[in-house]
Motif scaffolding. Structure first.
Motif, PDB file in Angstrom:
ATOM      1  N   PHE A 263       0.802  -1.226   0.000  1.00  0.00           N
ATOM      2  CA  PHE A 263       0.000   0.000   0.000  1.00  0.00           C
ATOM      3  C   PHE A 263       0.837   1.281   0.000  1.00  0.00           C
ATOM      4  N   VAL A 264       2.117   1.106  -0.261  1.00  0.00           N
ATOM      5  CA  VAL A 264       2.974   2.300  -0.326  1.00  0.00           C
ATOM      6  C   VAL A 264       3.815   2.375  -1.602  1.00  0.00           C
ATOM      7  N   THR A 265       3.897   1.277  -2.347  1.00  0.00           N
ATOM      8  CA  THR A 265       4.815   1.275  -3.491  1.00  0.00           C
ATOM      9  C   THR A 265       4.066   1.375  -4.819  1.00  0.00           C
ATOM     10  N   PRO A 266       4.245   2.467  -5.531  1.00  0.00           N
ATOM     11  CA  PRO A 266       3.568   2.617  -6.821  1.00  0.00           C
ATOM     12  C   PRO A 266       4.233   1.783  -7.906  1.00  0.00           C
ATOM     13  N   TYR A 267       3.468   1.480  -8.930  1.00  0.00           N
ATOM     14  CA  TYR A 267       4.048   0.906 -10.143  1.00  0.00           C
ATOM     15  C   TYR A 267       5.012   1.926 -10.752  1.00  0.00           C
ATOM     16  N   PRO A 268       5.931   1.453 -11.586  1.00  0.00           N
ATOM     17  CA  PRO A 268       6.978   2.368 -12.076  1.00  0.00           C
ATOM     18  C   PRO A 268       6.462   3.548 -12.903  1.00  0.00           C
ATOM     19  N   ASP A 269       5.300   3.398 -13.490  1.00  0.00           N
ATOM     20  CA  ASP A 269       4.834   4.492 -14.351  1.00  0.00           C
ATOM     21  C   ASP A 269       3.943   5.482 -13.597  1.00  0.00           C
ATOM     22  N   TYR A 270       3.866   5.322 -12.301  1.00  0.00           N
ATOM     23  CA  TYR A 270       2.996   6.203 -11.511  1.00  0.00           C
ATOM     24  C   TYR A 270       3.824   6.893 -10.441  1.00  0.00           C
ATOM     25  N   ASP A 271       3.946   8.208 -10.572  1.00  0.00           N
ATOM     26  CA  ASP A 271       4.719   8.993  -9.615  1.00  0.00           C
ATOM     27  C   ASP A 271       3.741   9.598  -8.608  1.00  0.00           C
ATOM     28  N   LEU A 272       3.540   8.868  -7.522  1.00  0.00           N
ATOM     29  CA  LEU A 272       2.536   9.266  -6.527  1.00  0.00           C
ATOM     30  C   LEU A 272       2.771  10.682  -6.016  1.00  0.00           C
ATOM     31  N   GLN A 273       4.007  10.961  -5.608  1.00  0.00           N
ATOM     32  CA  GLN A 273       4.312  12.286  -5.059  1.00  0.00           C
ATOM     33  C   GLN A 273       3.990  13.382  -6.073  1.00  0.00           C
ATOM     34  N   GLU A 274       4.355  13.130  -7.314  1.00  0.00           N
ATOM     35  CA  GLU A 274       4.149  14.135  -8.357  1.00  0.00           C
ATOM     36  C   GLU A 274       2.657  14.328  -8.629  1.00  0.00           C
ATOM     37  N   VAL A 275       1.908  13.254  -8.611  1.00  0.00           N
ATOM     38  CA  VAL A 275       0.461  13.365  -8.831  1.00  0.00           C
ATOM     39  C   VAL A 275      -0.177  14.173  -7.702  1.00  0.00           C
ATOM     40  N   VAL A 276       0.246  13.894  -6.474  1.00  0.00           N
ATOM     41  CA  VAL A 276      -0.279  14.653  -5.332  1.00  0.00           C
ATOM     42  C   VAL A 276       0.089  16.129  -5.470  1.00  0.00           C
ATOM     43  N   ARG A 277       1.361  16.373  -5.794  1.00  0.00           N
ATOM     44  CA  ARG A 277       1.825  17.757  -5.926  1.00  0.00           C
ATOM     45  C   ARG A 277       1.062  18.482  -7.040  1.00  0.00           C
ATOM     46  N   TYR A 278       0.949  17.822  -8.178  1.00  0.00           N
ATOM     47  CA  TYR A 278       0.290  18.447  -9.331  1.00  0.00           C
ATOM     48  C   TYR A 278      -1.178  18.713  -9.004  1.00  0.00           C
ATOM     49  N   GLY A 279      -1.803  17.728  -8.386  1.00  0.00           N
ATOM     50  CA  GLY A 279      -3.198  17.902  -7.993  1.00  0.00           C
ATOM     51  C   GLY A 279      -3.360  19.084  -7.057  1.00  0.00           C
ATOM     52  N   LYS A 280      -2.507  19.160  -6.067  1.00  0.00           N
ATOM     53  CA  LYS A 280      -2.608  20.275  -5.116  1.00  0.00           C
ATOM     54  C   LYS A 280      -2.472  21.609  -5.819  1.00  0.00           C
ATOM     55  N   SER A 281      -1.547  21.669  -6.767  1.00  0.00           N
ATOM     56  CA  SER A 281      -1.324  22.939  -7.478  1.00  0.00           C
ATOM     57  C   SER A 281      -2.567  23.340  -8.262  1.00  0.00           C
ATOM     58  N   LYS A 282      -3.430  22.377  -8.540  1.00  0.00           N
ATOM     59  CA  LYS A 282      -4.645  22.677  -9.315  1.00  0.00           C
ATOM     60  C   LYS A 282      -5.899  22.611  -8.445  1.00  0.00           C
ATOM     61  N   GLY A 283      -5.704  22.408  -7.163  1.00  0.00           N
ATOM     62  CA  GLY A 283      -6.883  22.337  -6.281  1.00  0.00           C
ATOM     63  C   GLY A 283      -7.640  21.017  -6.382  1.00  0.00           C
ATOM     64  N   VAL A 284      -6.939  19.979  -6.803  1.00  0.00           N
ATOM     65  CA  VAL A 284      -7.580  18.660  -6.930  1.00  0.00           C
ATOM     66  C   VAL A 284      -6.860  17.677  -6.001  1.00  0.00           C
ATOM     67  N   ALA A 285      -7.583  17.198  -5.007  1.00  0.00           N
ATOM     68  CA  ALA A 285      -6.983  16.300  -4.021  1.00  0.00           C
ATOM     69  C   ALA A 285      -7.014  14.868  -4.534  1.00  0.00           C
ATOM     70  N   LEU A 286      -5.939  14.143  -4.273  1.00  0.00           N
ATOM     71  CA  LEU A 286      -5.940  12.731  -4.630  1.00  0.00           C
ATOM     72  C   LEU A 286      -6.739  11.933  -3.608  1.00  0.00           C
ATOM     73  N   ILE A 287      -7.590  11.044  -4.096  1.00  0.00           N
ATOM     74  CA  ILE A 287      -8.201  10.035  -3.232  1.00  0.00           C
ATOM     75  C   ILE A 287      -7.378   8.762  -3.383  1.00  0.00           C
ATOM     76  N   MET A 288      -6.856   8.313  -2.260  1.00  0.00           N
ATOM     77  CA  MET A 288      -6.017   7.111  -2.254  1.00  0.00           C
ATOM     78  C   MET A 288      -6.898   5.890  -2.506  1.00  0.00           C
ATOM     79  N   HIS A 289      -6.268   4.812  -2.947  1.00  0.00           N
ATOM     80  CA  HIS A 289      -7.028   3.581  -3.128  1.00  0.00           C
ATOM     81  C   HIS A 289      -6.304   2.398  -2.478  1.00  0.00           C
ATOM     82  N   HIS A 290      -7.021   1.677  -1.668  1.00  0.00           N
ATOM     83  CA  HIS A 290      -6.510   0.458  -1.040  1.00  0.00           C
ATOM     84  C   HIS A 290      -7.427  -0.699  -1.380  1.00  0.00           C
ATOM     85  N   GLU A 291      -7.029  -1.500  -2.336  1.00  0.00           N
ATOM     86  CA  GLU A 291      -7.763  -2.750  -2.543  1.00  0.00           C
ATOM     87  C   GLU A 291      -7.087  -3.803  -1.677  1.00  0.00           C
ATOM     88  N   THR A 292      -7.860  -4.396  -0.779  1.00  0.00           N
ATOM     89  CA  THR A 292      -7.280  -5.383   0.137  1.00  0.00           C
ATOM     90  C   THR A 292      -7.501  -6.797  -0.360  1.00  0.00           C
TER      91      THR A 292
END
Lengths: 696, 696
Positions: B379-408
């Protein structure tokens, strides 16, 4: 720019005619259109005066009409000619405009050039060139370099247009300063421009010495033929009005002069603009015609990459409805950084790539009253609440370019003194478009907006634009005469009674029929910056005694009906945000692959379709006058075998421009090129359709 | 959170009843609703077994129904009681939820508490508490701290609901793992849940030992009264199904157990969830009822400012229609940075403040097959083509919050081992919401989704959410029982046959009636993350054999009909961009001042109106089942004397959910609180209306 000269056959025929002329016999030279429907005949009269006649099929369109000039301190240049030579040529080429209604323009014509020389001792020379297209004719005069005609001071051009009937005419007065009149629809014999001439009552009435009309002026003959008279390539010359002889159904060129009664001052060699007559069996062909641009020279601007057709928002409508002011001294200065950024955000959100800010620079406090004004306009100094650099920076960060604004209040002396500084600022900030304005009477005094002095000024601004990579959208301009082909920096202009009249004119605003006439008159000259798209058509609560005299759907349709490579999205943000019909404005193309008039009657209705260049999407706009009507739209212009989705923005069943203008309906239809749709247009109504290929 | 206790009158009545009881006489204690319409009677039978009866006005709603428990290795706790004390109280307060259907909730009830004690030597104690509201009743059992009852192992709760007729019932099977069934509409005597139980054929059939239904289960009596049975405040206890006795028209609580046949294991003191019966004369009152939340404790989360109700886009629908994959090993991994940023841009442009990304973390390759899986979810390691930190940062800069996903994948052991790390990452990145998923059978083996173990797990996740400021949207959840009042981090959940079934189920998808039943059943529990708003209802070209069985207007209306403080905007960007109807989704409120059911019949149609908290705008949604129908909408809920503009998104005249589902019309009407509108809903159709005060 790539030219494909498919066929060029210059034929030079030298005929010695001295014998004939001396016998007083008429000589007739003819040239026909490629499709043979139009025939222009030239002849010298018994007095050796030049005349021309125009026929369309079996109908005489222009009866024998004299040509010639009156000069200052010299004998008229109008008779006693002999024909030295007759040249003919045929051209069939295709060229690609940088932007325009169609991505490809066919330029196919037959040419006849008459070299005339006076038989008198001075032997002054003048050439007359006719270009005859399938969609009309153009002719111009050339004043060649010659011994006895060096400086030419024209006091009158006497080109006649001798009509063959008492046509129905759509006209505006031949005002020397402004074109902002409502179009009148009368018999030719009933044209009474001076009756509309009430100087001082409003902006649109300045100087007009006789019963005359401005061009393009459009007519319908008894036989149902459509004619439109105008000029092309108006360069270093006076604008032409047409004086009307209501008794004899004749028009004569009446050039706009100045206080010294001089119309044109030139050195030979030079040539006049083309005098043009569009001829069409259907009114839509007038719009589809490329006569005016074809009669201009090819593009001289090598790199036009700085300008792309664009929609634009702006700080402008506020001033007209009174929610903001141009000047800073009064309260409510609209052109402030905060508002500009709000508009940038709105524009970015809706894929609008430009924004205009009016009233940003000092000088607006007394701009209207020239005598009293204490602050001249300054084209580089913003008011304190407007951070020009920051607005440009912020806009760039959002992909929204600032459109600069220069209101000159027609103080051309003052503007030209500052023009280099003004354009240097734009170059420095990489601002690539400016809207200019010329409200009020011209300084220097004695000059008129449509005279040679101003024609040259407008041209100078285009050249400054080329030099500094700035495209020009002139308001209170000289009329469009197709120069956009040669100078694509001339992106648009006003020269029409625009949307703003609806906000404050005391004559009830522009009537519903207004935009059913403009495309067949003013728009034949070129792009029109009408600023369509007002959603709050009632203007409430701002203007209790004014309203837009169309429905909302009609306003949408104008983005297709009215052509301009820059189209304003002028209403207040709050009137657009959240309005489902705004989707059409967001979607509608601005740069076209092709344009078609599907159906029309001048002054009644028009149905236009245009295909977007980049996407292949089609957009359709139909508007009607004060009469509700049903239009049947045949989609046979779509590609066969493909499925399309049409999103239709139409008047609600109970819509009416007076009582219920904002009642609309949006719906969607699957269509193909076999489809037909019947659509009801309300009184003053319209319909706008976005058509995309379906991905299913 | 502010509580207004308007009236609180605890009355303690101690009555010595030993004499009566010993004589075998019944003692009856009664409590009525504040409006006196509902009366609950409690009595001990001749065998001193506790029974209750419910009346509504003159109608008996629940006939004498037994209450009691079977315990492991101990005598049943179901008879031989005496009443030690009877307490009554009345409460009338108003409280304000952090978010919800209404900004103010009235909590007014009369309470009756029976303290029971066995007459036998063990003198085991149990209390029964009834709260009687105008809109229904709740009752629960309290197991007080006592000498002879310490650890309680419940093997059966035997709460009976003895119906008074063969009602019409809207039900789903009492599956122990999943609620994702289509609602059945039958007579009570025709309920045959086991017939629908075909384990292995699809996800929604796991374990169900007898003919039982899940709650909320809703009924209509012959007399036209509406009843709905459910539970409130399900905490540290097993979920309750209701076993049906089709012959005697009886239901009995059947708790979800585990492989050891244990239902509940607790230490005294503890209390059971509330068993609830909503009673209404009109079906809409079931929805407007606040019974379930009122039966939960007040909010314990002091600072909920990190969560605001929001619409959200996401990488999700792609996986269901096959244009993307959750896993990285296969081609077409959807959760990549580029796509996430596209969605952020789209969201920002349309005032959508959140975005969900599924399939971002390693472990999806074999998640489905537990036996074979080689990679556990991380639940902490992204696939190589997904930059979690960057998506969060980019979203914040645009006022769009990331909703995390946990499939158990319901590997609760695995999830709980990682849960602190997983939530720490969210805290670190300031991610304030997570969608959890529990697809598949539970690990540890022998536990079921709806049993006490899982109830406690879901609760633990809420507590982790509070600790780390993360709101929880659980899929494959335990049912909603109003805990959102106490834990507003429980923002939404699935627990319903969602939109995704339309994309791939081989039973024809959710029928048009589905969402005309869900609001009266599943939604009575709490917010539903249904993910409405699919515009490409044909699913072409992706799913040739599936489609959404509603019109597009029906999809829009769901944003009003279905309540959730998070509403997905799930379709592909290209299906929204440029679609005029998307304006409704952009505009529709998400945080409400008040909610009203204007008209409804369960399984046929529903008309809802909700007023947005921040703006005062109203939004109306109406949907119908497979029958086209005309609904008359009375706007008398609007404020008198004000003018409003209604933007109406409706089915086109020829719309039909099967043949022409995407045919819509948008129009606008000026309305006031005197207005009525007749609107045609197509088969499977709907209408959505945005109502704003007019500024004119």
């Amino acid at each position: 720019m790539k030219y494909i000269i498919k066929f060029f056959l210059p034929i030079l025929i030298l005929i010695l005619l001295n014998a004939c002329a001396s016998e007083g016999k008429k000589f007739t030279s003819e040239v026909t259109s490629p499709d043979k429907n139009i025939k222009v005949s030239f002849h010298l009269s018994a007095e050796n005066q030049p005349f021309y006649v125009v026929n369309y099929k079996t109908e005489k369109v222009i009866d024998s009409s004299k040509m010639g000039f009156e000069l200052k301190d010299a004998a008229p240049l109008s008779g006693d000619f002999r024909i030295v030579a007759t040249d003919t040529a045929s051209v069939n080429e295709t060229w690609q405009p940088v932007w325009g209604e169609d991505a490809e323009v066919k330029n196919e014509y037959n040419e006849l050039k008459l070299q005339l020389e006076e038989t008198s001792a001075l032997k002054r020379k003048i050439n007359i060139i006719f270009k005859v297209y399938d969609d009309g004719i153009g002719f111009r005069y050339e004043f060649p370099k010659q011994e006895n005609l060096n400086e030419v001071v024209i006091t009158d051009e006497n080109t006649e247009f001798n009509l063959t009937g008492n046509h129905k005419v759509w006209w505006i007065p031949g005002d020397w300063d402004i074109y902002e009149y409502l179009y009148q629809t009368t018999k030719f014999s009933e044209i009474d421009a001076l009756k509309l001439y009430e100087p001082g009552t409003h902006l649109g009435q300045t100087y007009m010495p006789e019963n005359a009309v401005n061009t393009p002026v459009t007519m319908k003959t008894e036989a149902g033929l459509y004619l439109s008279f105008h000029e092309a390539d108006l360069t270093d010359y006076a604008g032409m009005t047409l004086a009307v002889d209501t008794t004899n159904h004749k028009m004569k060129s009446e050039l706009v002069g100045n206080a010294e009664n001089i119309k044109v001052k030139r050195q030979t060699p030079f040539e006049t603009p083309w005098r043009t007559i569009q001829i069409a069996e259907k009114p839509g062909q007038l719009i589809e015609s490329k006569l005016i641009v074809n009669l201009n020279d090819p593009n001289v601007v090598e790199d036009m990459s700085f300008f792309k057709p664009t929609k634009y928002t702006g700080i402008w409508w506020d001033m007209h409805i009174g929610t903001g002011n141009w000047d800073y001294a009064g309260a409510n200065h609209a052109a402030n950084t905060t508002y500009a950024k709000e508009l940038i955000d709105f524009s970015a959100k809706h894929n609008i790539n430009a924004m205009l800010v009016e009233g940003w620079n000092i000088g607006w406090e007394q701009w209207w009253d020239k005598k009293a004004k204490q602050v001249d306009f300054d084209f580089v100094t913003p008011y304190p609440d407007y951070d020009l650099q920051e607005v440009v920076r912020y806009g760039k960060s959002k992909g929204v370019a600032l459109i600069m604004h220069h209101e000159t209040s027609a103080d051309v002396t003052g503007y030209e003194a500052q023009i280099d500084t003004a354009f240097a600022l734009m170059k420095d900030l990489k601002i690539h478009a400016v809207k200019t304005g010329y409200v009020g009477s011209v300084i220097p005094e004695g000059e008129y907006h449509h005279g040679q002095f101003m024609v040259n000024h407008y041209q100078k601004v285009l050249e400054k634009g080329i030099e500094n990579q700035v495209a020009i959208n002139a308001h209170e301009p000289i009329k469009a005469t197709g120069k956009r082909r040669t100078y694509p920096v001339a992106i648009s202009r006003e020269g029409v009674r625009g949307q703003e009249y609806n906000a404050w004119s005391d004559d009830g605003g522009n009537p519903p029929e207004h935009l059913t006439i403009v495309p067949f008159t003013r728009m034949l000259g070129g792009p029109v910056d009408y600023t369509p798209g007002i959603f709050n058509t009632s203007l409430k609560p701002y203007k209790e005694n004014n309203q837009i005299n169309t429905t909302l759907a009609h306003q949408l349709a104008l983005y297709v009906v009215v052509y301009s490579p820059v189209q304003m999205v002028p209403d207040l943000i709050k009137n657009y945000e959240g309005h489902p019909a705004f989707q059409f404005i967001e979607d509608v193309g601005i740069d076209w692959q092709q344009s078609k008039v599907l159906d029309a009657e001048i002054g009644d209705f028009i149905v236009m379709a245009r295909q977007e260049k980049q996407t292949g999407h089609w957009f359709l706009g139909a508007i009607t006058d004060e009469q509700a009507r049903t239009v049947t739209i045949n989609f046979d212009f779509l590609e066969a075998g493909k499925n399309y989705t049409a999103t239709i923005y139409k008047d609600a069943a109970d819509a009416h421009y007076k009582t219920n203008p904002e009642a609309y309906e949006i719906s969607s239809e699957d269509i193909s090129n076999n489809s037909k749709l019947e659509l009801m247009l309300a009184a003053g109504g319209g319909v706008a359709i976005a058509i995309k290929e379906s991905n299913k």
